[in-house]
Design a protein around this motif. Structure first.
Motif, short mmCIF file in Angstrom:
data_model
loop_
_atom_site.label_atom_id
_atom_site.label_comp_id
_atom_site.label_asym_id
_atom_site.label_seq_id
_atom_site.Cartn_x
_atom_site.Cartn_y
_atom_site.Cartn_z
N LEU A 96 9.01 10.52 15.42
CA LEU A 96 9.51 9.73 14.31
C LEU A 96 9.42 10.58 13.06
O LEU A 96 8.75 11.61 13.04
CB LEU A 96 8.75 8.41 14.15
CG LEU A 96 7.24 8.47 14.01
CD1 LEU A 96 6.82 8.73 12.58
CD2 LEU A 96 6.65 7.17 14.51
N ILE A 97 10.10 10.16 12.03
CA ILE A 97 10.13 10.87 10.76
C ILE A 97 9.58 9.91 9.71
O ILE A 97 9.98 8.75 9.66
CB ILE A 97 11.57 11.30 10.39
CG1 ILE A 97 12.25 12.04 11.54
CG2 ILE A 97 11.58 12.12 9.11
CD1 ILE A 97 11.62 13.34 11.95
N VAL A 98 8.69 10.41 8.85
CA VAL A 98 8.05 9.55 7.84
C VAL A 98 7.95 10.31 6.52
O VAL A 98 7.70 11.51 6.49
CB VAL A 98 6.66 9.06 8.33
CG1 VAL A 98 5.72 10.22 8.57
CG2 VAL A 98 6.06 8.05 7.38
N HIS A 99 8.15 9.59 5.44
CA HIS A 99 8.05 10.18 4.11
C HIS A 99 6.58 10.47 3.81
O HIS A 99 5.71 9.64 4.09
CB HIS A 99 8.62 9.22 3.05
CG HIS A 99 8.91 9.88 1.76
ND1 HIS A 99 7.92 10.16 0.85
CD2 HIS A 99 10.07 10.34 1.23
CE1 HIS A 99 8.45 10.75 -0.20
NE2 HIS A 99 9.77 10.89 0.01
N PRO A 100 6.27 11.63 3.23
CA PRO A 100 4.86 11.97 2.97
C PRO A 100 4.15 11.01 2.03
O PRO A 100 2.93 10.89 2.07
CB PRO A 100 4.92 13.38 2.38
CG PRO A 100 6.33 13.65 2.05
CD PRO A 100 7.18 12.69 2.83
N GLU A 101 4.88 10.28 1.19
CA GLU A 101 4.26 9.33 0.27
C GLU A 101 4.08 7.94 0.87
O GLU A 101 3.53 7.06 0.22
CB GLU A 101 5.08 9.26 -1.02
CG GLU A 101 5.07 10.55 -1.82
CD GLU A 101 5.92 10.47 -3.07
OE1 GLU A 101 6.18 9.36 -3.58
OE2 GLU A 101 6.33 11.55 -3.54
N ASN A 102 4.53 7.74 2.10
CA ASN A 102 4.40 6.44 2.75
C ASN A 102 3.09 6.40 3.54
O ASN A 102 3.07 6.46 4.77
CB ASN A 102 5.61 6.17 3.66
CG ASN A 102 5.68 4.73 4.11
OD1 ASN A 102 4.72 3.97 3.97
ND2 ASN A 102 6.82 4.34 4.65
N GLY A 103 1.99 6.33 2.80
CA GLY A 103 0.66 6.36 3.40
C GLY A 103 0.40 5.25 4.39
O GLY A 103 -0.26 5.46 5.40
N ARG A 104 0.91 4.05 4.09
CA ARG A 104 0.69 2.91 5.00
C ARG A 104 1.31 3.19 6.37
O ARG A 104 0.67 3.00 7.40
CB ARG A 104 1.30 1.64 4.40
CG ARG A 104 1.07 0.41 5.25
CD ARG A 104 1.75 -0.81 4.68
NE ARG A 104 3.16 -0.74 4.96
CZ ARG A 104 4.12 -1.30 4.23
NH1 ARG A 104 3.82 -1.98 3.16
NH2 ARG A 104 5.38 -1.18 4.55
#
Length: 187
Positions: free
Chosen positions: A145-153
Protein backbone atom coordinates in the motif's frame (compact mmCIF):
# COMPACT_ATOMS: atom_id res chain seq x y z
CA UNK A 1 -22.72 -2.24 21.87
CA UNK A 2 -18.94 -1.89 22.04
CA UNK A 3 -17.11 -1.44 18.75
CA UNK A 4 -14.15 -3.36 20.11
CA UNK A 5 -15.97 -6.66 20.49
CA UNK A 6 -14.67 -9.12 17.87
CA UNK A 7 -17.38 -10.76 15.85
CA UNK A 8 -19.64 -7.71 15.79
CA UNK A 9 -19.01 -7.47 12.06
CA UNK A 10 -18.78 -9.61 8.95
CA UNK A 11 -16.21 -8.96 6.24
CA UNK A 12 -17.30 -9.76 2.72
CA UNK A 13 -17.01 -8.69 -0.89
CA UNK A 14 -19.42 -6.05 -2.07
CA UNK A 15 -22.20 -6.85 -4.56
CA UNK A 16 -22.71 -4.83 -7.73
CA UNK A 17 -26.21 -3.72 -6.67
CA UNK A 18 -24.75 -2.12 -3.53
CA UNK A 19 -23.35 0.84 -5.46
CA UNK A 20 -25.32 3.41 -3.40
CA UNK A 21 -23.60 2.14 -0.23
CA UNK A 22 -20.22 2.13 -2.02
CA UNK A 23 -20.81 5.77 -2.94
CA UNK A 24 -21.99 6.75 0.56
CA UNK A 25 -19.02 5.17 2.32
CA UNK A 26 -16.51 6.66 -0.13
CA UNK A 27 -18.01 10.13 0.32
CA UNK A 28 -17.88 9.66 4.10
CA UNK A 29 -14.20 8.66 3.81
CA UNK A 30 -13.48 11.77 1.75
CA UNK A 31 -14.87 13.90 4.60
CA UNK A 32 -12.38 12.42 7.08
CA UNK A 33 -10.03 15.06 8.57
CA UNK A 34 -7.00 13.43 6.90
CA UNK A 35 -8.68 12.65 3.57
CA UNK A 36 -6.34 15.04 1.77
CA UNK A 37 -3.45 12.81 2.88
CA UNK A 38 -5.20 9.48 2.38
CA UNK A 39 -6.95 9.72 -0.98
CA UNK A 40 -6.09 10.97 -4.44
CA UNK A 41 -9.47 12.62 -5.01
CA UNK A 42 -11.55 15.23 -3.26
CA UNK A 43 -15.03 15.03 -1.83
CA UNK A 44 -16.30 17.57 -4.37
CA UNK A 45 -14.91 15.62 -7.33
CA UNK A 46 -16.34 12.33 -6.08
CA UNK A 47 -19.73 13.82 -5.20
CA UNK A 48 -20.04 15.26 -8.71
CA UNK A 49 -19.64 11.87 -10.38
CA UNK A 50 -22.80 10.44 -11.99
CA UNK A 51 -24.50 7.33 -10.64
CA UNK A 52 -23.18 5.40 -13.68
CA UNK A 53 -19.63 5.91 -12.35
CA UNK A 54 -20.56 4.36 -8.98
CA UNK A 55 -22.45 1.52 -10.64
CA UNK A 56 -19.41 0.66 -12.79
CA UNK A 57 -17.04 1.00 -9.84
CA UNK A 58 -19.12 -1.37 -7.73
CA UNK A 59 -19.51 -3.87 -10.59
CA UNK A 60 -15.72 -4.01 -11.18
CA UNK A 61 -14.93 -4.71 -7.52
CA UNK A 62 -17.90 -6.91 -6.69
CA UNK A 63 -18.31 -10.55 -5.86
CA UNK A 64 -18.90 -12.35 -9.14
CA UNK A 65 -16.88 -9.88 -11.23
CA UNK A 66 -14.83 -11.64 -13.91
CA UNK A 67 -11.67 -13.21 -12.42
CA UNK A 68 -9.52 -11.19 -14.79
CA UNK A 69 -10.81 -7.91 -13.37
CA UNK A 70 -8.10 -8.02 -10.70
CA UNK A 71 -10.09 -5.79 -8.33
CA UNK A 72 -12.08 -6.61 -5.21
CA UNK A 73 -13.68 -4.25 -2.73
CA UNK A 74 -14.17 -5.69 0.73
CA UNK A 75 -16.57 -4.25 3.26
CA UNK A 76 -17.01 -4.77 6.97
CA UNK A 77 -20.71 -4.91 7.77
CA UNK A 78 -21.58 -4.15 11.36
CA UNK A 79 -24.68 -4.41 13.49
CA UNK A 80 -27.86 -3.59 11.59
CA UNK A 81 -26.06 -3.86 8.24
CA UNK A 82 -24.13 -0.61 8.67
CA UNK A 83 -20.95 -0.53 6.58
CA UNK A 84 -18.21 0.25 9.07
CA UNK A 85 -15.07 -0.20 7.00
CA UNK A 86 -13.76 -0.94 3.55
CA UNK A 87 -10.70 -1.49 1.43
CA UNK A 88 -10.03 -2.38 -2.17
CA UNK A 89 -7.32 -4.71 -3.45
CA UNK A 90 -5.85 -4.39 -6.93
CA UNK A 91 -3.82 -7.34 -8.19
CA UNK A 92 -0.64 -6.20 -9.93
CA UNK A 93 0.98 -8.78 -12.19
CA UNK A 94 4.73 -9.25 -12.59
CA UNK A 95 6.07 -7.60 -15.73
CA UNK A 96 3.55 -4.74 -15.71
CA UNK A 97 3.94 -1.13 -14.63
CA UNK A 98 2.06 0.29 -11.64
CA UNK A 99 0.12 3.59 -11.50
CA UNK A 100 3.27 5.51 -10.51
CA UNK A 101 5.33 4.14 -13.40
CA UNK A 102 7.34 1.59 -11.39
CA UNK A 103 7.98 -1.88 -12.77
CA UNK A 104 6.07 -4.60 -10.92
CA UNK A 105 8.62 -7.32 -10.24
CA UNK A 106 6.29 -9.95 -8.79
CA UNK A 107 2.60 -10.63 -8.43
CA UNK A 108 1.27 -8.60 -5.55
CA UNK A 109 -1.87 -7.15 -4.06
CA UNK A 110 -2.04 -3.36 -3.84
CA UNK A 111 -4.38 -2.11 -1.12
CA UNK A 112 -6.19 1.20 -1.77
CA UNK A 113 -9.20 3.08 -0.43
CA UNK A 114 -8.86 1.99 3.21
CA UNK A 115 -11.45 3.52 5.52
CA UNK A 116 -12.79 2.55 8.94
CA UNK A 117 -15.45 4.63 10.68
CA UNK A 118 -13.93 6.52 13.62
CA UNK A 119 -15.92 4.65 16.27
CA UNK A 120 -14.45 1.33 15.02
CA UNK A 121 -10.82 2.41 14.83
CA UNK A 122 -8.54 0.54 17.20
CA UNK A 123 -10.88 -2.46 17.33
CA UNK A 124 -8.79 -4.78 15.13
CA UNK A 125 -11.11 -4.20 12.19
CA UNK A 126 -8.40 -2.73 9.96
CA UNK A 127 -6.24 -5.84 10.35
CA UNK A 128 -9.25 -8.08 9.70
CA UNK A 129 -9.95 -6.14 6.48
CA UNK A 130 -6.30 -6.50 5.41
CA UNK A 131 -6.38 -10.22 6.11
CA UNK A 132 -9.54 -10.67 4.02
CA UNK A 133 -8.12 -8.58 1.18
CA UNK A 134 -4.83 -10.50 1.12
CA UNK A 135 -6.68 -13.81 1.16
CA UNK A 136 -8.74 -12.74 -1.86
CA UNK A 137 -5.69 -11.48 -3.75
CA UNK A 138 -3.88 -14.75 -3.15
CA UNK A 139 -0.73 -12.63 -3.20
CA UNK A 140 1.61 -15.34 -2.03
CA UNK A 141 4.61 -13.05 -1.98
CA UNK A 142 3.40 -9.70 -0.72
CA UNK A 143 0.70 -7.08 -0.39
CA UNK A 144 1.54 -3.39 -0.57
CA UNK A 145 0.00 0.00 0.00
CA UNK A 146 1.04 3.62 -0.36
CA UNK A 147 0.68 6.10 2.52
CA UNK A 148 1.46 9.78 2.94
CA UNK A 149 4.30 10.35 5.44
CA UNK A 150 2.17 12.87 7.38
CA UNK A 151 -0.71 10.42 7.85
CA UNK A 152 0.48 9.11 11.20
CA UNK A 153 -2.85 7.50 12.11
CA UNK A 154 -2.84 5.36 8.96
CA UNK A 155 0.85 4.49 9.23
CA UNK A 156 0.31 3.29 12.83
CA UNK A 157 -2.70 1.17 11.79
CA UNK A 158 -0.75 -0.37 8.91
CA UNK A 159 2.20 -1.21 11.17
CA UNK A 160 -0.19 -2.77 13.69
CA UNK A 161 -1.49 -4.94 10.83
CA UNK A 162 2.02 -6.15 10.00
CA UNK A 163 2.97 -3.78 7.18
CA UNK A 164 6.50 -2.33 7.21
CA UNK A 165 8.11 0.46 5.16
CA UNK A 166 9.83 -0.95 2.05
CA UNK A 167 12.09 2.06 1.62
CA UNK A 168 10.46 2.99 -1.70
CA UNK A 169 9.23 6.57 -2.10
CA UNK A 170 6.48 7.24 -4.62
CA UNK A 171 6.35 10.77 -6.07
CA UNK A 172 3.01 12.58 -6.31
CA UNK A 173 2.07 15.09 -8.98
CA UNK A 174 1.24 17.82 -6.43
CA UNK A 175 4.61 19.53 -6.56
CA UNK A 176 8.19 19.38 -5.33
CA UNK A 177 8.59 17.27 -2.22
CA UNK A 178 5.17 15.64 -2.59
CA UNK A 179 5.56 11.92 -2.12
CA UNK A 180 4.15 8.86 -0.40
CA UNK A 181 5.77 5.84 1.20
CA UNK A 182 5.33 2.22 0.19
CA UNK A 183 4.54 -0.23 3.00
CA UNK A 184 4.61 -3.98 2.40
CA UNK A 185 3.36 -7.15 4.06
CA UNK A 186 5.39 -10.16 3.04
CA UNK A 187 3.17 -13.23 2.85
Amino acid sequence: MSASVPGDYVIRSIRADEWPAVKELRLRALRDPVADLAYLETYDDAAARPDSFWQERAARGAEGAPEGSGVRQMVAEGPGGLWIGTLTVLVEEAGTTDWAGFAVERRQGHVVGVFVRPEWRGSGLTKALFDAGAEWARAKERVRLIVHPENGRARAAYRKSGFVPSGRTVPLAGGPGDHELEYVLEC
